[in-house]
Enzyme design. Structure first.
Site, short mmCIF file in Angstrom:
data_model
loop_
_atom_site.label_atom_id
_atom_site.label_comp_id
_atom_site.label_asym_id
_atom_site.label_seq_id
_atom_site.Cartn_x
_atom_site.Cartn_y
_atom_site.Cartn_z
N ASP A 13 0.89 -1.17 0.00
CA ASP A 13 0.00 0.00 0.00
C ASP A 13 0.92 1.22 0.00
O ASP A 13 1.93 1.23 0.73
CB ASP A 13 -0.89 -0.02 1.26
CG ASP A 13 -1.97 1.06 1.24
OD1 ASP A 13 -1.69 2.20 0.84
OD2 ASP A 13 -3.09 0.77 1.67
N LEU A 15 0.59 3.96 1.34
CA LEU A 15 0.64 4.65 2.63
C LEU A 15 1.60 3.97 3.60
O LEU A 15 1.77 4.44 4.70
CB LEU A 15 -0.75 4.76 3.26
CG LEU A 15 -1.58 5.91 2.74
CD1 LEU A 15 -2.89 6.04 3.51
CD2 LEU A 15 -0.83 7.23 2.80
N SER A 16 2.23 2.92 3.18
CA SER A 16 3.20 2.22 4.02
C SER A 16 4.61 2.56 3.55
O SER A 16 5.03 2.11 2.49
CB SER A 16 2.98 0.70 3.92
OG SER A 16 4.08 0.02 4.46
N PRO A 17 5.36 3.35 4.33
CA PRO A 17 6.73 3.66 3.92
C PRO A 17 7.60 2.40 3.86
O PRO A 17 8.52 2.32 3.07
CB PRO A 17 7.22 4.64 4.98
CG PRO A 17 6.36 4.39 6.17
CD PRO A 17 5.03 3.94 5.63
N SER A 19 6.52 -0.50 2.89
CA SER A 19 6.21 -1.10 1.60
C SER A 19 7.06 -0.48 0.51
O SER A 19 7.52 -1.15 -0.41
CB SER A 19 4.72 -0.90 1.25
OG SER A 19 3.89 -1.72 2.01
#
Length: 183
Positions: A13, A15-17, A19
């Site tokens: 996602d 919004l996941s740093p 990731s």
């Protein structure tokens, strides 16, 4: 002819740093390790119940359906907006700006953005999120390695050294020499 590529799935996602870290490393290593990298946009809210990235992740889902060749670039641009430049990725204009910077025409980006609420896109994102949960995901990123009829789920962006070991490959750090030419 060399060995056939092994398959890695990256559930992520924007919004996941964390990731983003896994995404960049795996994009750099996919050719070095001879792996087929399957990018799987996943709604972290479906796993953690609250992220605010629903439209962005639906947009990436429709990009994957219609223009999979642009998925890597559009994903990167959304990460750059939110985590590097502290810009919005929840509003349509922000998503369009990221798509255009990634090389998509304004008209095509608008067409895809109009499809983010269609049942096809909603269902695809839900199916991908459900698939991550079936592998045991409890957050993102999740990398799933399919090797010799075995499946391995690795959680986090700090598991690349373990992934290299599973693949029988060398870990050369987050920016391997072959990737520095692209940076």
């Amino acid at each position: 002819m060399g060995p056939l590529p092994r398959t890695l799935e990256l559930f992520y996602d924007v919004l996941s740093p964390y990731s983003w870290l896994a995404f960049e490393v795996l994009c750099r290593y996919k050719n070095i390790w001879n792996v087929s990298l399957q990018l799987r946009p996943t709604l972290i809210a479906g796993i953690m119940k609250d992220s605010g990235s629903l439209t962005a992740m639906r947009f990436l889902t429709v990009v994957k359906l219609e223009h999979p060749e642009l998925l890597e670039k559009v994903s990167r641009e959304l990460w750059m907006r939110v985590w590097s430049r502290d810009e919005d990725i929840t509003e349509p204009q922000s998503i369009l700006a990221a798509a255009e910077k990634a090389g998509m025409s304004t008209g095509r980006a608008r067409e895809l953005l109009e499809r983010v609420s269609t049942p096809q896109v909603k269902n695809q994102l839900k199916e991908t999120t459900d698939a991550a949960c079936r592998y045991g995901a409890f957050g993102l990123p999740v990398t799933v390695a399919h090797l010799d009829d075995e499946t391995y789920m690795l959680f986090g962006s700090d598991r690349m050294e373990l992934l290299a070991h599973l693949l029988g490959e060398k870990w050369l750090g987050p920016v391997p020499p072959a990737a520095t030419a692209r940076l």
